[in-house]
Design a protein around this motif. Structure first.
Motif, PDB file in Angstrom:
ATOM      1  N   LYS A  12       0.747  -1.229   0.015  1.00 26.04           N
ATOM      2  CA  LYS A  12       0.069  -0.180  -0.049  1.00 26.04           C
ATOM      3  C   LYS A  12       0.945   1.335  -0.084  1.00 26.04           C
ATOM      4  N   SER A  13       0.841   2.235  -0.961  1.00 27.26           N
ATOM      5  CA  SER A  13       1.021   3.328  -0.945  1.00 27.26           C
ATOM      6  C   SER A  13       0.200   4.582  -1.007  1.00 27.26           C
ATOM      7  N   PHE A  14       0.750   5.626  -0.417  1.00 25.85           N
ATOM      8  CA  PHE A  14      -0.083   7.113  -0.720  1.00 25.85           C
ATOM      9  C   PHE A  14       0.959   7.902  -1.163  1.00 25.85           C
ATOM     10  N   GLY A  15       0.623   8.071  -2.476  1.00 28.49           N
ATOM     11  CA  GLY A  15       1.442   8.763  -3.654  1.00 28.49           C
ATOM     12  C   GLY A  15       2.780   8.029  -3.465  1.00 28.49           C
ATOM     13  N   THR A  16       3.848   8.865  -3.306  1.00 27.08           N
ATOM     14  CA  THR A  16       5.142   7.991  -3.265  1.00 27.08           C
ATOM     15  C   THR A  16       5.524   7.549  -1.814  1.00 27.08           C
ATOM     16  N   HIS A  17       4.647   7.685  -0.903  1.00 27.88           N
ATOM     17  CA  HIS A  17       4.876   7.075   0.485  1.00 27.88           C
ATOM     18  C   HIS A  17       4.531   5.639   0.655  1.00 27.88           C
ATOM     19  N   VAL A  18       5.626   5.044   0.634  1.00 30.51           N
ATOM     20  CA  VAL A  18       5.044   3.226   0.607  1.00 30.51           C
ATOM     21  C   VAL A  18       4.957   3.046   2.132  1.00 30.51           C
ATOM     22  N   VAL A  19       3.661   2.342   2.437  1.00 31.10           N
ATOM     23  CA  VAL A  19       3.455   2.406   3.987  1.00 31.10           C
ATOM     24  C   VAL A  19       3.523   0.735   4.148  1.00 31.10           C
ATOM     25  N   LEU A  20       3.068  -0.375   3.404  1.00 35.25           N
ATOM     26  CA  LEU A  20       3.220  -1.697   3.691  1.00 35.25           C
ATOM     27  C   LEU A  20       3.889  -2.135   2.154  1.00 35.25           C
ATOM     28  N   LYS A  21       4.837  -2.998   2.658  1.00 29.90           N
ATOM     29  CA  LYS A  21       5.656  -3.734   1.339  1.00 29.90           C
ATOM     30  C   LYS A  21       5.556  -5.307   1.519  1.00 29.90           C
ATOM     31  N   ASP A  22       5.082  -5.703   0.389  1.00 20.69           N
ATOM     32  CA  ASP A  22       4.947  -7.271   0.339  1.00 20.69           C
ATOM     33  C   ASP A  22       4.795  -8.103   1.770  1.00 20.69           C
ATOM     34  N   VAL A  23       3.428  -7.623   2.278  1.00 16.34           N
ATOM     35  CA  VAL A  23       3.095  -8.313   3.428  1.00 16.34           C
ATOM     36  C   VAL A  23       2.335  -9.670   3.248  1.00 16.34           C
ATOM     37  N   ASN A  24       2.844 -10.689   3.897  1.00 20.67           N
ATOM     38  CA  ASN A  24       2.008 -11.950   3.815  1.00 20.67           C
ATOM     39  C   ASN A  24       1.938 -12.628   5.168  1.00 20.67           C
ATOM     40  N   PHE A  25       0.608 -13.109   5.358  1.00 17.64           N
ATOM     41  CA  PHE A  25       0.344 -13.709   6.653  1.00 17.64           C
ATOM     42  C   PHE A  25      -0.999 -14.468   6.266  1.00 17.64           C
ATOM     43  N   SER A  26      -1.607 -15.385   7.216  1.00 20.44           N
ATOM     44  CA  SER A  26      -2.948 -16.150   7.120  1.00 20.44           C
ATOM     45  C   SER A  26      -3.491 -16.219   8.743  1.00 20.44           C
ATOM     46  N   VAL A  27      -4.716 -16.254   8.486  1.00 18.56           N
ATOM     47  CA  VAL A  27      -5.594 -16.359   9.850  1.00 18.56           C
ATOM     48  C   VAL A  27      -6.443 -17.675   9.634  1.00 18.56           C
ATOM     49  N   ASN A  28      -6.226 -18.482  10.611  1.00 15.27           N
ATOM     50  CA  ASN A  28      -6.984 -19.625  10.727  1.00 15.27           C
ATOM     51  C   ASN A  28      -8.214 -19.288  11.767  1.00 15.27           C
ATOM     52  N   LYS A  29      -9.342 -20.203  11.691  1.00 14.58           N
ATOM     53  CA  LYS A  29     -10.533 -20.124  12.437  1.00 14.58           C
ATOM     54  C   LYS A  29      -9.887 -20.442  14.054  1.00 14.58           C
TER      55      LYS A  29
END
Length: 245
Positions: A12-29
Motif C-alpha cells: 500500500k502506497s499513498f502517493g510516493t510514500h510506501v506504507v506496506l511492502k509485500d506483506v504475507n500472513f494467514s489467519v485460521n479459524k
C-alpha cells in the motif's frame, strides 16, 4: 487448519510514500493474532486494507480463498463478516445504545427489528452494557463506548473481528474492562486480529504475534517465540520499552 483469511504480497502506497511492502500472513479459524510494532510501522493501514477501508496498491486478500479485491465482491457483505472495532468507537451519537446495535443488522443483514433487538440485547448483556440501552454515546465513558462498539460489531455475526488499537483512546482505568471483554471472546473461540500496544494482552491472550517495522512483517510466531526473541535487534529494541511497564 481451517483457513479464513490469507494476505498475499500486499502493498500500500499513498502517493510516493510506501506504507506496506509485500506483506504475507494467514489467519485460521479461532486464531487470536496480535499485530504489534512502533507507531508508523503500518499496523493500522494493514487492518484498514483487510477491511477495505483502504484499497491496497498491490497483492491480494483471500477470504475463504476468494480474492475480496475482485470487482465482483459485495463489499458491504464482506465487511459484515469482518467486524471492525475502532479506537475512536465509531458510534452514532444521535442514536441510543440499542439503536446503534440494531441499525446494521436491520439495514445490511435485513433482520427484522425484533430479531435484531434480541441479538443486540444478547451481546450488550455479554459486554455488561444492557443497563445502558437507552443512553446516548455522549452519556457514556470511553470504556463503556468501546464495549458498545464491540457489541455492535458482534451483532453482525462476523467470522473475524478486527480491533484497531481498541484501548488507545481510553483512560488507563478503563483499559481493563475492554480487554476483559476481548479475553472472553478469545476464550470462546472468536477469530480476532488485534492491532495493539497492550503487550501483556498480546503475550497472554494471542496464539500468534506479528511484529511490523517499516511496512514489513519483521517477525511472526507464537507469543513465546516473539517475546523471548534475542537474535532480532529491531524486535528486541521494541520490546525493551515494555519490559519494565
Amino acid at each position: 487448519m481451517d483457513g479464513i483469511l490469507k494476505i498475499n504480497h500486499l502493498s500500500k502506497s499513498f502517493g510516493t510514500h510506501v506504507v506496506l511492502k509485500d506483506v504475507n500472513f494467514s489467519v485460521n479459524k479461532g486464531d487470536v493474532t496480535c499485530i504489534i510494532g512502533a507507531s508508523g510501522s503500518g499496523k493500522s493501514t494493514l487492518l484498514r486494507c483487510i477491511n477495505l477501508l483502504e484499497t491496497p496498491t498491490a497483492g491480494e486478500i483471500l477470504f475463504h480463498e476468494k480474492n475480496i479485491l475482485d470487482k465482483s465482491v459485495d463489499v458491504n457483505h464482506y465487511r459484515a463478516q469482518t467486524g471492525m472495532v475502532f479506537q475512536s468507537f465509531n458510534l452514532f451519537n444521535n442514536m441510543t445504545v440499542l439503536k446503534n446495535c440494531t441499525v446494521g443488522p436491520v439495514k445490511v443483514l435485513k433482520n427484522d427489528k425484533k430479531e435484531a433487538q434480541e441479538r443486540a440485547m444478547h451481546f450488550l448483556t455479554k459486554v455488561g452494557m444492557a443497563p445502558y440501552i437507552n443512553a446516548k454515546p455522549g452519556q457514556l465513558s470511553g470504556g463503556q463506548k468501546q464495549r458498545v462498539a464491540i457489541a455492535k460489531a458482534l451483532t453482525m455475526n462476523p467470522e473475524v473481528l478486527l480491533f484497531d488499537e481498541p484501548t488507545s483512546a481510553l483512560d488507563p482505568q478503563m483499559v481493563g474492562e475492554v480487554l476483559d471483554v476481548m479475553r472472553t471472546l478469545a476464550d470462546e473461540g472468536m477469530t480476532m486480529i488485534v492491532v495493539t500496544h497492550e503487550m501483556a494482552f498480546a503475550r497472554d491472550v494471542s496464539n500468534k504475534v506479528v511484529f511490523m517495522a517499516d511496512g514489513v512483517i519483521n517477525a511472526e510466531g507464537s507469543p513465546g517465540e516473539i517475546f523471548s526473541c534475542e537474535d532480532n535487534h529491531t524486535l528486541k529494541e521494541f520490546l525493551s520499552r515494555f519490559r519494565n511497564s
